[in-house]
Design a protein around this motif. Structure first.
Motif, PDB file in Angstrom:
ATOM      1  N   TYR A  40      14.543 -27.392  -3.189  1.00 26.61           N
ATOM      2  CA  TYR A  40      15.429 -27.412  -2.020  1.00 26.61           C
ATOM      3  C   TYR A  40      16.803 -27.867  -2.489  1.00 26.61           C
ATOM      4  CZ  TYR A  40      17.233 -29.003   2.549  1.00 26.61           C
ATOM      5  OH  TYR A  40      17.983 -29.195   3.677  1.00 26.61           O
ATOM      6  N   GLU A  42      21.399 -27.400  -1.977  1.00 33.97           N
ATOM      7  CA  GLU A  42      22.554 -26.911  -1.226  1.00 33.97           C
ATOM      8  C   GLU A  42      23.124 -25.668  -1.898  1.00 33.97           C
ATOM      9  OE1 GLU A  42      26.877 -28.472   0.519  1.00 33.97           O
ATOM     10  OE2 GLU A  42      25.575 -29.828  -0.613  1.00 33.97           O
ATOM     11  N   TYR A  67      20.626 -34.679   1.376  1.00 33.52           N
ATOM     12  CA  TYR A  67      19.697 -34.551   0.272  1.00 33.52           C
ATOM     13  C   TYR A  67      20.410 -34.067  -0.975  1.00 33.52           C
ATOM     14  CZ  TYR A  67      16.309 -34.364   4.118  1.00 33.52           C
ATOM     15  OH  TYR A  67      15.589 -34.620   5.244  1.00 33.52           O
ATOM     16  N   THR A  70      16.051 -31.201  -4.529  1.00 30.62           N
ATOM     17  CA  THR A  70      14.725 -31.816  -4.474  1.00 30.62           C
ATOM     18  C   THR A  70      13.652 -30.825  -4.916  1.00 30.62           C
ATOM     19  OG1 THR A  70      15.406 -33.214  -2.610  1.00 30.62           O
ATOM     20  CG2 THR A  70      13.045 -32.988  -2.989  1.00 30.62           C
ATOM     21  N   ARG A  81      14.160 -35.843  -7.244  1.00 25.43           N
ATOM     22  CA  ARG A  81      15.330 -35.640  -6.397  1.00 25.43           C
ATOM     23  C   ARG A  81      16.569 -36.223  -7.055  1.00 25.43           C
ATOM     24  NH1 ARG A  81      15.070 -38.973  -1.495  1.00 25.43           N
ATOM     25  NH2 ARG A  81      16.777 -40.237  -2.312  1.00 25.43           N
ATOM     26  N   ASP A  83      20.202 -37.828  -6.959  1.00 27.21           N
ATOM     27  CA  ASP A  83      20.969 -38.636  -6.008  1.00 27.21           C
ATOM     28  C   ASP A  83      22.030 -39.411  -6.781  1.00 27.21           C
ATOM     29  OD1 ASP A  83      21.752 -39.827  -3.592  1.00 27.21           O
ATOM     30  OD2 ASP A  83      19.677 -39.933  -2.904  1.00 27.21           O
ATOM     31  N   GLY A 172      13.823 -30.523   2.348  1.00 26.67           N
ATOM     32  CA  GLY A 172      13.928 -31.919   1.965  1.00 26.67           C
ATOM     33  C   GLY A 172      12.599 -32.498   1.530  1.00 26.67           C
ATOM     34  N   SER A 173      12.235 -33.640   2.078  1.00 28.50           N
ATOM     35  CA  SER A 173      10.979 -34.309   1.722  1.00 28.50           C
ATOM     36  C   SER A 173       9.831 -33.901   2.636  1.00 28.50           C
ATOM     37  CB  SER A 173      11.159 -35.828   1.804  1.00 28.50           C
ATOM     38  OG  SER A 173      11.492 -36.217   3.133  1.00 28.50           O
TER      39      SER A 173
END
Length: 249
Positions: A40, A42, A67, A70, A81, A83, A172-173
């Motif tokens: 997942y 952008e 997010y 991920t 993920r 971050d 996302g999750s």
């Protein structure tokens, strides 16, 4: 300012933050997956079109800051993920959260698919006795802060999934329902599927790899520590009734 006024201001701030989140700009995401794995991420606006791949690909609109890229492995029950904390990149590696969904049976149409509603309640965080004591001592010493006065409530996550696409995955999750999750809302962020594509060609999902590897608990602990350090530096820039605001990195 007395505690009642601070609480009222905190409630107003909470409402303003929620309104700002609801009116924030949208971003586009893709969820590419097989039956057991998914990525997942952008969609970068200047990115060249990617070749079609085997499996399914959905386009989702939502909060672009919610997010990082991920990767989920449903078979192993793990995820990766990307971050950041203050510009430094991390790669969170941990076990997938188990979502105790309650399927309501309520239905609606999302595009050409019949979707079924499910909910999950995330309880508001409860302070330990030690944390309560520290909070009381801090309030007696420094007064009640606006952020501390914002009322915390349980978070209700609402998801809409379709059994017509029998993949226990989502943006996302989110995962763990008997069908692809096409829409999900947690009160501040809404993720909505706008397009579903079936692609016949074989492909291999590209796992995220940027950043220092870290567990979720260690990442959250570090983020909280850095936030506290930032607040202390912010307080240190105050002089009498004059507040100095630093702009930039």
């Amino acid at each position: 300012m007395d505690s009642t006024a601070v609480k009222e201001m905190g409630a107003e701030m909470a409402k303003a933050i929620q309104n700002a989140l609801q009116t924030a700009g949208e971003a586009e995401f893709t969820l590419q997956f097989t039956r057991t794995e998914s990525v997942y991420e952008e969609v970068k606006q200047l990115e060249k079109p990617q070749p079609k791949m085997e499996g399914l690909s959905i386009t989702i609109s939502g909060d672009g800051s919610a997010y990082g890229t991920t990767y989920k492995d449903l078979e192993k029950g793990t995820y990766l993920r990307e971050d950041k904390i203050q510009g430094k990149e991390f790669l969170i590696s941990d076990d997938l959260e188990k979502w105790d969904w309650k399927i309501t049976g309520e239905q609606k149409k999302i595009g050409n698919y019949t979707a079924i509603k499910a909910t999950y309640v995330i309880p508001k965080p409860e302070l330990t006795e030690e944390e309560k004591k520290e909070k009381e001592e801090k309030e007696q010493k420094e007064g009640v802060s606006i952020l501390d006065s914002i009322p915390q409530e349980d978070t209700v996550v609402t998801a809409w999934f379709t059994p017509e696409l029998p993949v226990q995955n989502g943006p996302g999750s989110y995962h763990g329902l008997p069908g692809l999750i096409l829409e999900v809302s947690d009160g501040s962020t809404i993720l909505l599927c706008t397009k579903v594509e079936l692609n016949p060609e074989k492909f291999k999902l590209k796992k995220p790899k940027n950043g220092k590897k870290i567990s979720l608990s260690d990442f959250e602990e570090l983020r909280e520590k850095k936030q506290k350090e930032m607040m202390e530096r912010f307080k240190g820039r105050r002089s009498g009734d004059t507040q100095v605001i630093m702009i930039g990195g």
